[in-house]
Structure formats: structure tokens, C-alpha cells
Design an enzyme around this catalytic site. Structure first.
Site, PDB file in Angstrom:
ATOM      1  N   SER A   4       2.201  53.182 150.410  1.00 23.04           N
ATOM      2  CA  SER A   4       1.968  54.695 150.731  1.00 23.04           C
ATOM      3  C   SER A   4       3.281  55.251 151.014  1.00 23.04           C
ATOM      4  O   SER A   4       3.262  56.567 151.047  1.00 23.04           O
ATOM      5  CB  SER A   4       0.882  54.665 151.545  1.00 23.04           C
ATOM      6  OG  SER A   4      -0.036  53.941 151.305  1.00 23.04           O
ATOM      7  N   CYS A   5       4.240  54.767 151.252  1.00 17.82           N
ATOM      8  CA  CYS A   5       5.700  55.099 151.523  1.00 17.82           C
ATOM      9  C   CYS A   5       6.079  56.099 150.401  1.00 17.82           C
ATOM     10  O   CYS A   5       5.881  55.702 149.388  1.00 17.82           O
ATOM     11  CB  CYS A   5       6.633  54.377 152.131  1.00 17.82           C
ATOM     12  SG  CYS A   5       6.287  53.401 153.638  1.00 17.82           S
TER      13      CYS A   5
END
Lengths: 207, 158
Positions: B29-30
Site C-alpha cells: 500500500s506504500c
């Protein structure tokens, strides 16, 4: 506020004991599922920064199965259960025999593979959680398991983001399940939210 | 010899060596933000975790809104010229199926990065964002291409 990194020997021992009982519960649950004896070993219980977990699993690009559960009730926190795809495949074969999904089915997360893995993840994770509930006498619930098959780095980074406002550390319980020649390693991680570790320690009487 | 330089979570790397490759392995998700000056062949990458800066946190590279201007300052310090700089971004996946909106942070990260780039007037030349798979990304400083690998798929280049 009590943090994982500040725990003393006695507090760590109490948490390790919960880890051992949880692993025992998980092995019993697996034995019931396969109708054969499954033994277990707990080679390692330790507190470590979550960002080091991918290295522990064999590097950030290692293909793993991750199961996430949110914990709520008397305390709040997160559970992440991880095993390599190779070990997930072994469990599938033990449980489902010829019906087991192939490696490709697991990697593409088709319906059979994801439901089978979700079920396994659910049973194993809740085994550890019930050990925690039994030991502390706290009433604990968990969310429906969310599963992912992907690179270890990508799976851990999502959980790290979720917890980054609370703690960067996890209680890691490495468990090896032994069924005949198969050895399957599962990594169970408990990450309590701010204040929740204190609730656990208080319930255990080791504050 | 090309040198691969890994960019850890909430970290950045800048280089003026065109042989270098900046990378993030296992990005979920980064978001990985790459800035590049194609004239001077200087580039940098930052690996952001969250959309907005949280009070009391000292590391600007952890948050999209502070990481993008901080990375721009670093590539300029290394010799890049701001008027040449463009951006490429990747990541922001939603990794877990079956979860509620709890894990929608990837989308918010990507939006915050786009907004920060816009505020600085940096053109976004390429992006591969979202989906539900993790990525490994490789940013080649020889020409500013960004190679993206997803498990079980062919690599793509933006």
C-alpha cells in the site's frame, strides 16, 4: 504506556507461554482437521520490529500467504499470520489430498485456493487468540480474516501502515507443525494497539 | 556495473550516477515516488507510508505531503534542475481481500502524492497505481524508466 520494547524478562516469559499454548491449540486444530496426529515445536518467540519480518520470512520478495485479523473486545490490536507459499501448499496437500489447489491456483488466488487458505488461516489464528483469551480471562473477538498471497514485503507493509500510529513492534511466535515427513512453519504475529499491551500484562498479573 | 540501491520504508535515496538503479522490493500500500532530471541524469526515490504528516513525527519521508517536497529538495541539492524534473509513481495497492475500508490507505497515499506533485508543478509522466497485488519497482537512472514487477506477471515499464 507500556511498549513491547520495554518489557522485562518475566513479562516476556508470560507472553512466550501464551505463544506456546497458542501453538499447541493450533496443532490440535490441525490434527482434528486431518484426522492424524500433528506435532508442533515453537523454536522462537520474540519481540521484533515489524519491518524486519520480511527478512525473517526469506526476503521482501518471498511469496507468502498472509492472513490478517483485527482484534477487538477487552483489548484492540492486530494479528498477522504468515507462511511461505511452499508451506501453504504442503498444508493444502495434507488437508485436501488430490483436491488441493496447485501452486498456480494459490498464486492467482482462485476461489478454491482462497477459501481453503482463508479457512486454514482462520483456524490457526483463532487458536492463538483463544490461548490469549484463556490465559488473560479477557473477552476477545476478531474480525473476518482477510487474506493475501503476495510478496512478504508488500503484505507486511500494509499492516505496518495500519499500526504505525501505535507501535512498530510485534510479538512473533514461530511455530513448526510436524506431520510425518512434512515440516510446516507458521509465523504468528500479535500487535496490540496503544494501551492494550498493558491490559494483557495486567490480566496476567505481571505489570 | 549497475548498482541496485534498495529504498526502505520511510526512506529516500538520491544518486547522480546514471548506472544506479533505485528500487523497492515488495511494495504494497506504500507508494514509491521517483523524481528525475533527464538532462543531468540525476534521480531520487522515496518510499512513503501514509498520506498526511502526523503531529510529533520527525521523519518527513514517511508522509506523502512532506516527502515529495523533501525529495525534490534532495535531488536539487544533488544537482538536478527543477524545471527539468518529472515524476513517476507506483504502488498504493489494496493487498487484503475480504477486509473492509481499513486497508484503503493505498488509494489515499496515491492521491496525496499526486496532489503534492501538482502543488510543486512537477509533471507526472507515468504511474502504475492501485490493484490488489504487491510490486517490486526498479528506477533506472540512465534514462528514468521505471520497471514494475508483479508476481506471476511479465514485467512492465513506464
Amino acid at each position: 504506556m507500556v511498549l513491547f520494547e520495554d518489557l522485562n524478562e518475566m513479562q516476556l516469559d508470560a507472553l512466550k507461554e501464551i505463544g506456546n499454548i497458542g501453538a499447541g491449540n493450533a496443532a490440535t486444530a490441525l490434527s482434528k482437521m486431518v484426522g492424524k496426529r500433528v506435532n508442533m515445536e515453537v523454536p522462537l518467540v520474540r519481540i521484533l520490529p515489524l519491518k524486519d519480518v520480511p527478512e525473517w520470512l526469506g526476503g521482501p520478495e518471498k511469496e507468502v500467504l498472509g492472513v490478517y485479523l483485527g482484534v477487538f473486545g477487552a483489548l484492540t490490536g492486530h494479528i498477522l499470520f504468515v507462511m511461505t507459499i511452499d508451506d501453504a501448499l504442503k498444508i493444502m496437500r495434507i488437508l485436501l489430498g488430490d483436491m488441493a489447489p496447485s501452486r498456480d491456483q494459490i498464486l492467482s488466488m482462485d476461489e478454491l485456493a482462497s477459501s481453503a487458505m482463508g479457512e486454514i488461516g482462520n483456524i490457526l489464528s483463532s487458536s492463538y487468540l483463544s490461548a490469549l483469551a484463556d490465559f488473560t480471562g479477557l473477552h476477545l473477538n476478531h474480525s473476518v480474516p482477510a487474506i493475501a498471497v503476495d510478496m512478504a514485503g508488500a503484505i507486511v507493509d500494509v499492516v505496518l501502515i495500519e499500526i504505525s500510529q501505535h507501535s512498530d513492534y510485534a510479538l512473533l511466535i514461530e511455530t513448526v507443525f510436524v506431520e510425518e515427513e512434512d515440516r510446516i512453519t507458521g509465523y504468528f504475529m500479535l500487535i496490540p494497539d496503544t494501551g492494550s499491551l498493558e491490559i494483557i500484562l495486567q490480566a496476567l498479573g505481571v505489570v | 556495473m549497475a548498482r541496485k540501491i534498495a529504498v526502505g520504508m520511510a526512506e529516500y535515496r538520491v544518486s547522480n550516477d546514471p548506472e544506479d538503479v533505485l528500487c523497492v522490493l515488495g511494495l504494497g500500500s506504500c507508494v514509491g515516488v521517483c523524481l528525475y532530471d533527464p538532462v543531468r541524469r540525476i534521480g531520487g526515490m522515496v518510499h512513503v507510508l501514509l498520506p498526511e504528516h502526523l503531529p510529533g513525527q520527525s521523519n518527513p519521508f514517511k508522509f506523502a505531503d512532506t516527502a515529495v517536497p523533501a525529495l525534490l529538495a534532495e535531488v536539487e541539492k544533488a544537482g538536478a534542475s527543477r524545471r527539468n524534473v518529472f515524476a513517476k509513481i507506483s504502488g498504493g495497492a489494496r493487498m487484503f481481500s475480504g477486509a473492509d475500508t481499513l486497508f484503503d490507505i493505498g488509494k489515499r497515499n496515491a492521491e496525496a502524492v499526486r496532489e503534492a506533485l501538482k502543488a510543486l508543478g512537477i509533471p507526472l509522466k507515468g504511474e502504475d497505481i492501485g490493484g490488489n497485488r504487491g510490486r517490486s519497482i526498479f528506477f533506472y537512472l540512465e534514462d528514468g524508466r521505471l520497471e514494475i514487477k508483479i508476481l506471476g506477471r511479465d514485467a512492465m515499464v513506464i
